[in-house]
Design a protein around this motif. Structure first.
Motif, mmCIF file in Angstrom:
data_model
loop_
_atom_site.group_PDB
_atom_site.id
_atom_site.type_symbol
_atom_site.label_atom_id
_atom_site.label_comp_id
_atom_site.label_asym_id
_atom_site.label_seq_id
_atom_site.Cartn_x
_atom_site.Cartn_y
_atom_site.Cartn_z
ATOM 1 N N ASP A 149 -53.831 21.411 -16.889
ATOM 2 C CA ASP A 149 -54.442 20.719 -17.627
ATOM 3 C C ASP A 149 -54.522 21.211 -18.924
ATOM 4 O O ASP A 149 -53.905 22.137 -19.373
ATOM 5 C CB ASP A 149 -55.727 20.343 -17.082
ATOM 6 C CG ASP A 149 -56.655 21.706 -17.044
ATOM 7 O OD1 ASP A 149 -56.361 22.834 -17.743
ATOM 8 O OD2 ASP A 149 -57.717 21.951 -16.178
ATOM 9 N N LEU A 150 -55.250 20.254 -19.906
ATOM 10 C CA LEU A 150 -55.401 20.807 -21.314
ATOM 11 C C LEU A 150 -55.652 22.215 -21.543
ATOM 12 O O LEU A 150 -55.197 22.949 -22.223
ATOM 13 C CB LEU A 150 -56.100 19.684 -22.104
ATOM 14 C CG LEU A 150 -56.314 20.251 -23.628
ATOM 15 C CD1 LEU A 150 -54.929 20.163 -24.257
ATOM 16 C CD2 LEU A 150 -57.171 19.135 -24.145
ATOM 17 N N SER A 151 -56.661 22.646 -20.957
ATOM 18 C CA SER A 151 -57.432 23.797 -21.211
ATOM 19 C C SER A 151 -56.519 24.857 -20.512
ATOM 20 O O SER A 151 -56.113 25.964 -21.375
ATOM 21 C CB SER A 151 -58.708 23.866 -20.231
ATOM 22 O OG SER A 151 -59.314 25.144 -20.468
ATOM 23 N N GLU A 152 -55.874 24.862 -19.521
ATOM 24 C CA GLU A 152 -54.906 25.793 -18.850
ATOM 25 C C GLU A 152 -53.570 26.039 -20.113
ATOM 26 O O GLU A 152 -53.118 27.021 -20.010
ATOM 27 C CB GLU A 152 -54.454 25.275 -17.633
ATOM 28 C CG GLU A 152 -55.927 25.440 -16.661
ATOM 29 C CD GLU A 152 -55.425 25.021 -15.279
ATOM 30 O OE1 GLU A 152 -56.163 25.229 -14.263
ATOM 31 O OE2 GLU A 152 -54.480 23.990 -15.376
ATOM 32 N N ALA A 153 -53.300 24.655 -20.320
ATOM 33 C CA ALA A 153 -51.986 24.706 -21.232
ATOM 34 C C ALA A 153 -52.182 25.358 -22.429
ATOM 35 O O ALA A 153 -51.461 26.095 -23.102
ATOM 36 C CB ALA A 153 -51.565 23.173 -21.410
ATOM 37 N N LEU A 188 -46.913 17.167 -20.838
ATOM 38 C CA LEU A 188 -47.095 16.891 -22.228
ATOM 39 C C LEU A 188 -47.857 17.795 -22.853
ATOM 40 O O LEU A 188 -47.679 18.586 -23.879
ATOM 41 C CB LEU A 188 -47.221 15.330 -22.556
ATOM 42 C CG LEU A 188 -47.067 15.148 -24.019
ATOM 43 C CD1 LEU A 188 -45.528 15.424 -24.496
ATOM 44 C CD2 LEU A 188 -47.635 13.607 -24.410
ATOM 45 N N VAL A 189 -49.183 18.133 -22.317
ATOM 46 C CA VAL A 189 -49.992 18.855 -23.235
ATOM 47 C C VAL A 189 -49.711 20.401 -23.007
ATOM 48 O O VAL A 189 -49.776 21.164 -24.130
ATOM 49 C CB VAL A 189 -51.489 18.945 -22.208
ATOM 50 C CG1 VAL A 189 -52.159 17.603 -22.355
ATOM 51 C CG2 VAL A 189 -51.137 19.466 -20.860
ATOM 52 N N MET A 190 -48.977 20.815 -22.173
ATOM 53 C CA MET A 190 -48.005 22.091 -22.219
ATOM 54 C C MET A 190 -47.200 22.246 -23.438
ATOM 55 O O MET A 190 -46.964 23.143 -24.127
ATOM 56 C CB MET A 190 -47.484 22.645 -20.930
ATOM 57 C CG MET A 190 -47.018 24.057 -20.919
ATOM 58 S SD MET A 190 -48.439 25.111 -21.055
ATOM 59 C CE MET A 190 -47.755 26.224 -22.338
ATOM 60 N N TRP A 238 -42.184 35.596 -16.338
ATOM 61 C CA TRP A 238 -41.253 35.057 -17.312
ATOM 62 C C TRP A 238 -40.938 33.469 -16.900
ATOM 63 O O TRP A 238 -40.893 32.943 -15.881
ATOM 64 C CB TRP A 238 -39.913 35.475 -17.082
ATOM 65 C CG TRP A 238 -39.793 37.014 -17.660
ATOM 66 C CD1 TRP A 238 -40.207 38.099 -16.708
ATOM 67 C CD2 TRP A 238 -39.609 37.714 -18.913
ATOM 68 N NE1 TRP A 238 -40.095 39.284 -17.386
ATOM 69 C CE2 TRP A 238 -39.668 38.974 -18.828
ATOM 70 C CE3 TRP A 238 -39.141 36.855 -19.893
ATOM 71 C CZ2 TRP A 238 -39.393 39.892 -19.846
ATOM 72 C CZ3 TRP A 238 -38.753 37.856 -21.161
ATOM 73 C CH2 TRP A 238 -39.038 39.382 -20.945
ATOM 74 N N GLY A 239 -41.082 32.583 -18.017
ATOM 75 C CA GLY A 239 -41.241 31.123 -17.801
ATOM 76 C C GLY A 239 -42.546 30.566 -17.410
ATOM 77 O O GLY A 239 -43.542 31.230 -16.811
ATOM 78 N N ILE A 240 -42.484 29.307 -17.463
ATOM 79 C CA ILE A 240 -43.820 28.586 -17.336
ATOM 80 C C ILE A 240 -44.385 28.398 -15.878
ATOM 81 O O ILE A 240 -45.189 28.594 -15.416
ATOM 82 C CB ILE A 240 -43.742 27.189 -17.843
ATOM 83 C CG1 ILE A 240 -45.051 26.338 -17.642
ATOM 84 C CG2 ILE A 240 -42.536 26.110 -17.117
ATOM 85 C CD1 ILE A 240 -46.191 27.055 -18.406
ATOM 86 N N HIS A 241 -43.300 28.507 -14.834
ATOM 87 C CA HIS A 241 -43.551 28.546 -13.532
ATOM 88 C C HIS A 241 -43.941 29.643 -13.005
ATOM 89 O O HIS A 241 -45.133 29.413 -12.215
ATOM 90 C CB HIS A 241 -41.974 27.986 -12.629
ATOM 91 C CG HIS A 241 -42.391 27.858 -11.250
ATOM 92 N ND1 HIS A 241 -42.157 28.909 -10.177
ATOM 93 C CD2 HIS A 241 -42.372 26.896 -10.600
ATOM 94 C CE1 HIS A 241 -42.500 28.551 -9.158
ATOM 95 N NE2 HIS A 241 -42.540 27.186 -9.123
ATOM 96 N N SER A 242 -43.791 30.954 -13.301
ATOM 97 C CA SER A 242 -44.060 32.131 -12.879
ATOM 98 C C SER A 242 -45.684 32.212 -13.586
ATOM 99 O O SER A 242 -46.206 32.707 -12.929
ATOM 100 C CB SER A 242 -43.144 33.151 -13.476
ATOM 101 O OG SER A 242 -42.075 33.159 -12.777
ATOM 102 N N ALA A 243 -45.855 31.856 -14.794
ATOM 103 C CA ALA A 243 -47.019 31.779 -15.504
ATOM 104 C C ALA A 243 -48.241 31.010 -14.817
ATOM 105 O O ALA A 243 -49.436 31.364 -14.556
ATOM 106 C CB ALA A 243 -46.923 31.643 -16.996
ATOM 107 N N ALA A 300 -50.393 28.738 -23.829
ATOM 108 C CA ALA A 300 -49.454 28.698 -25.049
ATOM 109 C C ALA A 300 -49.862 29.820 -25.970
ATOM 110 O O ALA A 300 -49.173 30.281 -26.912
ATOM 111 C CB ALA A 300 -49.866 27.151 -25.796
ATOM 112 N N GLY A 301 -51.406 30.095 -25.869
ATOM 113 C CA GLY A 301 -51.667 31.240 -26.734
ATOM 114 C C GLY A 301 -51.461 32.658 -26.318
ATOM 115 O O GLY A 301 -51.372 33.425 -27.201
ATOM 116 N N ILE A 302 -51.141 32.679 -25.215
ATOM 117 C CA ILE A 302 -50.707 33.956 -24.560
ATOM 118 C C ILE A 302 -49.387 34.369 -25.327
ATOM 119 O O ILE A 302 -49.229 35.730 -25.240
ATOM 120 C CB ILE A 302 -50.767 33.893 -22.980
ATOM 121 C CG1 ILE A 302 -51.974 34.121 -22.545
ATOM 122 C CG2 ILE A 302 -49.986 35.437 -22.274
ATOM 123 C CD1 ILE A 302 -52.096 33.660 -20.902
#
Length: 794
Positions: free
Chosen positions: A231-235, A115-117, A213-218, A239-241
């Motif tokens: 976690d929140l910090s990573e998400a 959810l944080v992501m 490309w996409g959240i899995h690869s990232a 999201a900022g990138i």
């Protein structure tokens, strides 16, 4: 008088005025209507013009929208859209070897994205995501005002749906038409999909930089973890990138990434998604970023193996689009741990080389290293280098001899021999005189000793006795497919040109007890949904009888125990194998195996330059083989000893290595396997046994003469007896029989002259040649051509 509305229209009484007054008022009355009429007309014209412009703009807008819409996918096409997915290549233990992609993407359901992501992305890119219908008009006005006040673009107005639209269907060109198309597609997407579906597609489609490309690869690229573990910090950082993947990448611009992360966390606080304390806590976490990986076409893991399956099987079968966009799941036979051990071991070679490891029971390729550096040379020496195997080919010569009825205990001469090739092109006599590496000759030796110590003149004689057609036939049945196998006696010394993979396949016959295997590298190919497209398994066929294979394997085990292959010993394991060295020390080999594993190590220079004086297979290749196999056995579940089936028609016999008879107490003895009923029955007369008993032994070792020997000595092969022994020989024996031994005069070494070879003997050329291979530049050019041919690179 009543005050009603009609009083407004009641005429007033005229008043007397002077001429000047009348003139003034008359002028006033005449000028007022003219002024008000002009302004009215002007206003009317302006209004008409505005309406006209609006109408024109509306018509133009309708035409633009209609034109833009005509080139867009339909609702049905949008609903059936399939994004580019990475093809994932796995090893035999389901470890990921590499991903093949144009866009590195693996689809992740929204339920597996934390959810944080989800909230971080919404806060950063589209806080009104759940309230708009594809276009956020309030956001557009707000962004316009903020940008107007700032004098530059500081805030965007594209919704998540809009971003998804251009990611799916549009280019990145910044034009009015693209924005119109984006708006149309956004509205259509909102009609087809739910908000959850749109968010899932968005998180799987957007670009996070560095080919991800996409959240899995990232998640894997930046943090080496699954999306569900973020976690929140990573998400917040991920999201900022998205706003500027190259500008905000933490791998190159950590300060910018940190500032952007803070912005996202602040937006999440503002939207009530997290507390200020949570935001502060996330900012204090020090993130551990992974190092950048190479592009997919560079194959950062097992590059020679991946290139092999890609160009030999995947691309020809499925095509570039399916391989690089179709999300295939390729399950290979490779063992990554064993592969890494091979890549580490090959560094021990000073020259170029190759290592191939095969499961001899199945044909599965467990490791393949085609060179020391794939980026420097794409030439796969494991599969493409046709090299002379030298003495490592001799086991096939001797196996063909066993098929003809010869035994390891039989005797053959190790003495000078020559063959006349007639007059060469220079008008000179061409004499082929194979010699030994040591330049010494042992006289009469057992076939066992001849192979264990790799006596060249003995191998040529055995080949002459057996016949070259029989040797070639056996080589084909063992799996050699090379077109470069000569039909002459030089074949006995390994003048064929074969690949390391062929050698590994052929040696597997000794390991598995007589069955030819078909090497394969892919177990299964399936779609991302799990549909199996093709599947492979072991393909075995009879090559030689089991007793022949087991007998030769036992002889090759002696090569490692006491012969040229002692440097290949692996503590705790039974090992069989054979060294190989070519003329001029240009190629060095060791081929062999332990239970459940066959490995071939090849060393040589691409330009055919010498490896150096004394650079034999035992010195150059065997230590590398030993180092690799010692590591590989730690990763594989293997037996320590070769298993001999109870039903196998062989007998384990302890023999004297010198005489071939049953071992006496003082014999240099070893245990070998012989086909049942073929072992000698008497004890070695050289070391204490009875010569009388030896002579009466119906299974005594035989003295073998080649057609050339018969011609030179003038003695028919059937009349040649075993060598005699001298008094000194008898004295050296540890135990003497009670009866007086028979003394024989040892025949003197004959004087060998070069008469013409006997009829039917195919004479070798003096200098076998290597088939022409592409130069390193030609290989690199061809590799790039293949990439372009399959649309992998421009």
């Amino acid at each position: 008088m009543k005050n009603n509305i009609f009083n407004f229209f009641k005429k007033k009484q005229p008043q007397r005025t002077t001429k000047n007054d009348r003139t003034s008022r008359g002028t006033s009355r005449r000028s007022a209507p003219r002024k008000s009429g002009f302004l009215g007309k002007l206003a009317l014209i302006l209004a008409f013009f505005v309406i006209f412009l609006f109408a024109v703009a509306s018509v133009v807008g309708v035409l633009l929208i209609r034109d833009a819409a005509s080139t867009l996918p339909s609702l049905e096409e949008m609903a059936n859209y399939e994004p580019d997915l990475s093809t994932i290549v796995y090893d035999r233990n389901e470890k990921v070897i590499t991903r093949l992609f144009h866009e590195n993407r693996t689809w992740v359901p929204l339920s597996q994205i934390p959810l944080v992501m989800q909230e971080a992305s919404i806060a950063a890119e589209d806080s009104a995501f759940y309230s708009h219908r594809g276009l956020d008009f309030v956001g557009i006005i707000r962004a316009f005002w903020v940008n107007f006040r700032s004098g530059k673009t500081v805030q965007g107005a594209s919704t998540i749906t809009q971003q998804l639209a251009w990611n799916l269907f549009l280019t990145k060109e910044k034009t009015l038409q693209r924005k119109i198309k984006e708006a149309i597609l956004s509205v259509r997407l909102e009609k087809i999909y739910s908000k959850e579906q749109i968010l899932e597609m968005y998180l799987n489609m957007i670009y996070f930089g560095h080919g991800a490309w996409g959240i899995h690869s990232a998640s894997l690229l930046y943090f080496n973890k699954e999306p569900s573990e973020l976690d929140l910090s990573e998400a917040a950082l991920l999201a900022g990138i998205v706003k500027g993947p190259e500008y905000y990448t933490p791998l190159r611009h950590p300060e910018r990434a940190s500032e952007r992360q803070a912005y996202v966390l602040g937006r999440m606080v503002h939207e009530g998604m997290i507390t200020p304390e949570q935001a502060q806590g996330a900012r204090r976490i020090e993130l551990d970023f992974q190092t950048l990986k190479k592009p997919a076409i560079m194959f950062d893991e097992a590059p020679y193996f991946i290139a092999h399956i890609l160009f030999e099987q995947l691309l020809p079968t499925y095509g570039s689009d399916m391989v690089y966009r179709g999300g295939l799941r390729v399950h290979t036979t490779l063992d990554l741990d064993v592969q890494h051990a091979a890549e580490e071991s090959i560094k021990g070679l000073k020259s170029e080389g190759a290592i191939v490891a095969i499961d001899p029971g199945t044909g599965e390729i467990l490791a393949m290293v085609g060179g020391k550096d794939f980026e420097q040379s794409k030439f796969n020496r494991a599969t493409q280098a046709f090299r002379q195997p030298g003495s490592s080919f001799k086991p096939f010569v001797y196996t063909a001899a066993l098929m003809k009825g010869l035994r390891p205990v039989d005797h053959v001469l190790d003495a000078p021999v020559s063959y006349d090739n007639g007059i060469d092109e220079r008008g000179e006599r061409d004499i082929w005189e194979p010699g030994n590496y040591t330049k010494e000759y042992k006289g009469e030796v057992t076939l066992l000793q001849a192979l264990v110590h790799s006596y060249n003149t003995s191998a040529v004689r055995v080949a002459h006795i057996t016949g070259i057609p029989g040797i070639i036939d056996l080589a084909r049945r063992f799996g050699f497919t090379s077109p470069h196998i000569p039909n002459d006696l030089s074949l006995a010394l390994g003048s064929a040109n074969v690949t390391p993979l062929e050698m590994a396949s052929a040696y597997s016959v000794f390991a598995n007890g007589g069955s030819r295997i078909q090497p394969y590298s892919i177990r299964r190919v399936s779609t991302a949904a799990g549909e199996v497209l093709e599947q492979y398994g072991p393909t075995l066929s009879p090559a030689v009888p089991e007793e022949i294979a087991l007998s030769m394997r036992s002889v090759l085990m002696e090569v490692v125990r006491s012969g040229t292959g002692t440097r290949a010993r692996v503590p705790g394991y039974e090992v069989f194998g054979k060294t190989g060295t070519t003329n001029g020390y240009t190629d060095a080999w060791f081929a062999g195996g332990v239970p459940g594993l066959v490995v071939v190590v090849y060393a040589g220079n691409d330009d055919n330059k010498s490896l150096g004086k004394t650079a034999t297979g035992g010195v150059i290749a065997a230590p590398v083989w030993q180092a690799f196999v010692s590591k590989a056995v730690k990763y594989l579940t293997l037996r320590e000893n070769f298993e001999v089936p109870e039903e196998a028609m062989v007998d384990a016999v302890t023999i004297c290595k010198d005489s071939g008879f049953l071992s006496a107490e003082g014999c240099p003895s070893t245990v070998i396997l012989l086909p049942s009923g073929e072992a000698p029955l008497s004890t070695c007369p050289l070391h204490g046994g009875s010569w009388i008993m030896a002579e009466s032994d119906t299974n005594e070792p035989r003295m073998l003469l080649s057609p050339r020997d018969e011609e030179v000595l003038g003695v028919p092969a059937q009349m040649a007896g075993l060598y005699s022994i001298s008094v000194s020989d008898m004295t050296a024996a540890t135990a003497l029989p009670a009866e007086e031994p028979l003394f024989y005069e040892r025949p003197q070494a004959p004087s060998f002259a070069p008469p013409p070879a006997p009829t039917g003997a195919k004479k070798p050329t003096s200098t076998p040649t290597r088939p022409r291979e592409r130069t390193p530049k030609e290989i690199e050019d061809r590799f790039q051509e293949l990439l372009k041919e399959y649309g992998i690179s421009d």
